[in-house]
Design an enzyme around this catalytic site. Structure first.
Site, PDB file in Angstrom:
ATOM      1  N   HIS A 230      -2.862  -1.438  -1.838  1.00  0.00           N
ATOM      2  CA  HIS A 230      -2.646  -2.316  -2.998  1.00  0.00           C
ATOM      3  C   HIS A 230      -2.849  -3.758  -2.548  1.00  0.00           C
ATOM      4  CE1 HIS A 230       0.614   0.901  -3.982  1.00  0.00           C
ATOM      5  NE2 HIS A 230      -0.560   1.283  -4.437  1.00  0.00           N
TER       6      HIS A 230
ATOM      7  N   SER B 208       0.840  -1.191   0.000  1.00  0.00           N
ATOM      8  CA  SER B 208       0.000   0.000   0.000  1.00  0.00           C
ATOM      9  C   SER B 208       0.877   1.244   0.000  1.00  0.00           C
ATOM     10  CB  SER B 208      -0.907   0.048   1.237  1.00  0.00           C
ATOM     11  OG  SER B 208      -1.734  -1.088   1.317  1.00  0.00           O
TER      12      SER B 208
ATOM     13  N   ASN C 201       4.970   0.502   2.789  1.00  0.00           N
ATOM     14  CA  ASN C 201       5.317  -0.821   3.318  1.00  0.00           C
ATOM     15  C   ASN C 201       6.790  -0.953   3.657  1.00  0.00           C
ATOM     16  OD1 ASN C 201       3.379  -1.530   0.610  1.00  0.00           O
ATOM     17  ND2 ASN C 201       2.536  -1.876   2.632  1.00  0.00           N
TER      18      ASN C 201
ATOM     19  N   VAL D 215       0.444  -2.236   4.998  1.00  0.00           N
ATOM     20  CA  VAL D 215       0.946  -3.460   5.611  1.00  0.00           C
ATOM     21  C   VAL D 215       2.384  -3.248   6.080  1.00  0.00           C
ATOM     22  CG1 VAL D 215       1.585  -5.860   5.161  1.00  0.00           C
ATOM     23  CG2 VAL D 215      -0.573  -4.950   4.278  1.00  0.00           C
TER      24      VAL D 215
ATOM     25  N   GLU E 237      -3.434  -1.133  -7.540  1.00  0.00           N
ATOM     26  CA  GLU E 237      -4.358  -0.071  -7.169  1.00  0.00           C
ATOM     27  C   GLU E 237      -5.760  -0.625  -6.937  1.00  0.00           C
ATOM     28  OE1 GLU E 237      -3.253   2.781  -6.486  1.00  0.00           O
ATOM     29  OE2 GLU E 237      -1.295   2.736  -7.443  1.00  0.00           O
TER      30      GLU E 237
END
Length: 694
Positions: free
Chosen positions: A200, A178, A421, A247, A631
């Site tokens: 993502h 993400s 991330n 994440v 996305e």
């Protein structure tokens, strides 16, 4: 339409729902759902339970087939419902006591929040009662849904998909990604805070699919998205504040490798017996009958024990199993009326993982490397993220770090926070937190991915950022890796007399260095980069200057061996012609946004190339490839008066078969445009597709 509801009378128990008869007067209206022209439910309730009820109803209407199956899996009864393919899923749920723990967690919640969970379940049940034909026959047997089911799904997702995924314990991999930005007023051209939410995750419908919704009630205003089946928004904003997640892979679970001996396992020089229990699961057979299978389950002092395909015996220990309040914490975060209140809520530390990025109208921003992290005496990420020796009590953790120990950045001098991330150390730049000040197992010191470096430059480089620029920067398709190597590659290729090298170099020289649909050269560069930096584009071994923690957002760079790099270009050219038919095939001719009957030119690329607008593409099939990951939900908010909000749900806001909202936003994704997010009742009323009163 009016739907009977008695969850506010009887604790929301689904089985107690009754339909209004034709003769009876309709019950008092407790709420209303307005579905807009993109299938986004705008829910208006008179109290908290009625908001949850409407959200549950909308969840079933937009994603019922996916969500109801997830609830069946969270019960550990998926094989009973759907056959042998679900046996391993059930074994994982049963061995880890997910559903039994969910019952206990549900009971530990305050009565008011139990009522909310019950209401969410009741809304799903009401949708099924009103529209049984709209759901796949195979999932109807899971009804009625209960508040415990809602809790079990959330518990399974958070603790046993994100923190302790089955694949990792059993010897596989689990990855996600993400982007997130929060910009303070001093770096915003308008003097208003800006916030980007940009997760993502996979495109195929699953427990990781996102659902956009707008929740409204007394003291409640939350617009955003969440994973399907969760009763709260994990990515949200309102007129005053918002937060998003990425994440972080925090090591909240440990896999211990056991040494077996004499029917038990070795621990501190002794052989201890396993704790055993026998249970069973039912498996639906092709003829519809049920076969009962017996499960012999073992556990050690560490936790439940599993035998992997490679023959190793592993025990799993998960942090946070004594913390039932993660769902409620997200809900309360969205209701916070000040940054101080928000921080108090965050200190509960009930959400077991994720970087969480916050911004508010008052000008505060925060990055938090959030998670329930075990304390260890020593060791790094590699040690605690792999198989840990389970034959000694010295590795058995018993405590977790408090909120105060976690890396965080609040209102930095730079004026922004970001995360993609990557480890927390470059949450802003110049750095204000450093890996050396934290235990080595908190997060790796580096290297920093090229996507993270691109994100840092997009935020750090401009002195001030307008909202339009903020939106444009989100769409950045520039390939950062080209800035590090392409000029040197072209210079080296210019020394070659090989016509294939010369032709390939000419294509790369003319390329605009983006992964936009009309880019000619992007596919060729991808093929070369796979050879230069490995199949996942992450190795820096072939760079002249490898990643340097002293220059974290400007390395690696250069070619270590120009001649070898040119040889890679020749080989990549051959592959490109074989795969795409030409060296300069436009990116969007091959990369397609295709769902159902929609098939449009794609854009966005692999994040490890340094692309911020991320799309991970499938292997080539019949000359085309489609998104497998990337996305999904995107929202960009300026906390002005009134707020500005734009966004997109890339794959649409419904997974139900036949829904027009499965692919109705692909055209905007292809054209790189966004929707205005309708956040007020007046705006919503102009775009209503359907209404449901309850």
């Amino acid at each position: 339409m009016y739907l009977a509801r008695n969850f506010w009378i009887a604790a929301g128990l689904a089985a107690g729902l009754l339909a209004s008869s034709a003769q009876a007067a309709p019950p008092p209206v407790k709420g209303e759902i307005l579905y807009d022209s993109y299938g986004v439910p705008h829910i208006y309730g008179k109290d908290e339970p009625s908001v949850f009820y409407g959200f549950g109803y909308a969840t079933a209407s937009n994603h019922g087939d996916v969500v109801v199956k997830l609830y069946g899996q969270a019960r550990g009864r998926a094989a009973e419902y759907w056959g042998p393919a679900e046996i391993e899923s059930d074994k994982w749920v049963i061995a880890n006591d997910i559903y039994e723990r969910a019952k206990a967690w549900y009971a530990q919640e305050p009565a008011s929040f139990r009522a909310n969970l019950d209401a969410f379940a009741a809304g799903m049940n009401a949708y099924f009662k009103a529209h049984p034909d709209k759901l796949d026959p195979s999932v109807r047997q899971v009804f009625p849904i209960s508040g415990v089911d809602v809790m079990a799904h959330a518990h399974r997702l958070m603790n046993y998909v994100y923190v302790a995924p089955q694949a990792r314990t059993m010897g596989g991999n689990a990855d996600a990604g993400s982007n997130a930005w929060a910009v303070m007023p001093k770096k915003s051209a308008s003097g208003n805070t800006l916030l980007l939410a940009n997760p993502h995750l996979p495109w195929a419908p699953s427990q990781l699919t996102y659902f956009e919704a707008d929740l409204n009630g007394p003291g409640i205003k939350m617009y955003g998205a969440t994973q399907v089946g969760l009763p709260v928004l994990r990515f949200m904003f309102n007129d005053r504040m918002g937060f998003t997640n990425t994440v972080n892979g925090i090591l909240g679970a440990t896999n211990y490798e056991l040494k077996l001996a004499d029917g038990g396992y070795v621990y501190d020089g002794k052989v201890l017996p396993f704790t055993t229990r026998t249970t069973s699961l039912k498996v639906r057979q092709p003829d519809g009958s049920l076969k009962t299978e017996t499960l012999e389950l073992r556990s050690s002092v560490h936790g439940p024990v599993f035998t992997r395909a490679d023959g190793k015996t592993v025990a799993l220990r998960v942090a946070g199993l004594d913390r039932p309040g993660g769902v409620r914490q997200y809900w309360d975060m969205g209701k916070a009326k000040s940054f101080a209140e928000y921080q108090t809520i965050m200190k509960r530390l009930q959400v077991p993982s994720f970087n969480i990025v916050y911004g508010d109208k008052e000008g505060h921003v925060q990055y938090l490397h959030n998670g329930i992290l075990p304390k260890h005496a020593d060791g790094n990420v590699a040690k605690w993220g792999g198989l840990v020796a389970g034959d000694t009590s010295s590795t058995l953790w018993t405590e977790v770090h408090p909120y105060e120990d976690l890396p965080k950045v609040i209102d930095p001098p730079s004026g922004y926070v970001q995360n993609t991330n990557d480890p927390p150390w470059v949450a802003t730049y110049p750095q204000v937190i450093h890996a050396k000040d934290y235990p080595a197992y908190v997060a790796n010191p580096g290297p920093l991915s090229l996507r993270a470096q691109q994100s840092s430059h997009l935020m750090a480089d401009p002195p001030k950022i307008t909202f339009d620029d903020f939106v444009a920067r989100k769409l950045t398709s520039h390939v950062l890796m080209t800035d590090r190597v392409l000029d040197e590659l072209l210079a080296a290729a210019a020394q070659s007399t090989d016509p294939e090298v010369t032709e390939a170099a000419a294509v790369l020289k003319a390329w605009d260095r983006t992964v936009n649909a009309d880019a000619k050269g992007a596919l060729l560069f991808e093929a070369w980069a796979r050879k230069f930096a490995g199949p996942n584009y992450i190795s820096d071994a072939n760079y002249r200057v490898r990643w340097d923690p002293e220059k974290p957002i400007d390395t690696p760079t250069g070619l270590k061996d120009p001649a070898a790099s040119v040889a890679m270009l020749k080989a990549a050219a051959g592959e490109a012609i074989a795969s795409y038919g030409a060296l300069d095939r436009p990116f969007g001719d091959v990369s397609r946004f295709a769902l159902g009957k929609v098939d449009l030119p794609g854009n966005g690329g692999f994040g490890n190339l340094g692309v911020f607008h991320v799309m991970t593409w499938s292997p080539l099939k019949d000359g085309k490839r489609t998104p497998v990951h990337g996305e999904t939900w995107m929202s960009m908010v300026e906390f002005s008066t009134p707020i500005k909000a734009q966004g997109l749900m890339s794959y649409g806001n419904s997974t139900q078969p036949g829904s027009p909202h499965r692919s109705d936003q692909l055209e905007q994704l292809s054209k790189e445009t966004f929707r205005t997010l309708w956040t007020t009742r007046a705006e919503v009323e102009k775009h209503v597709e359907s209404r449901v009163a309850y």
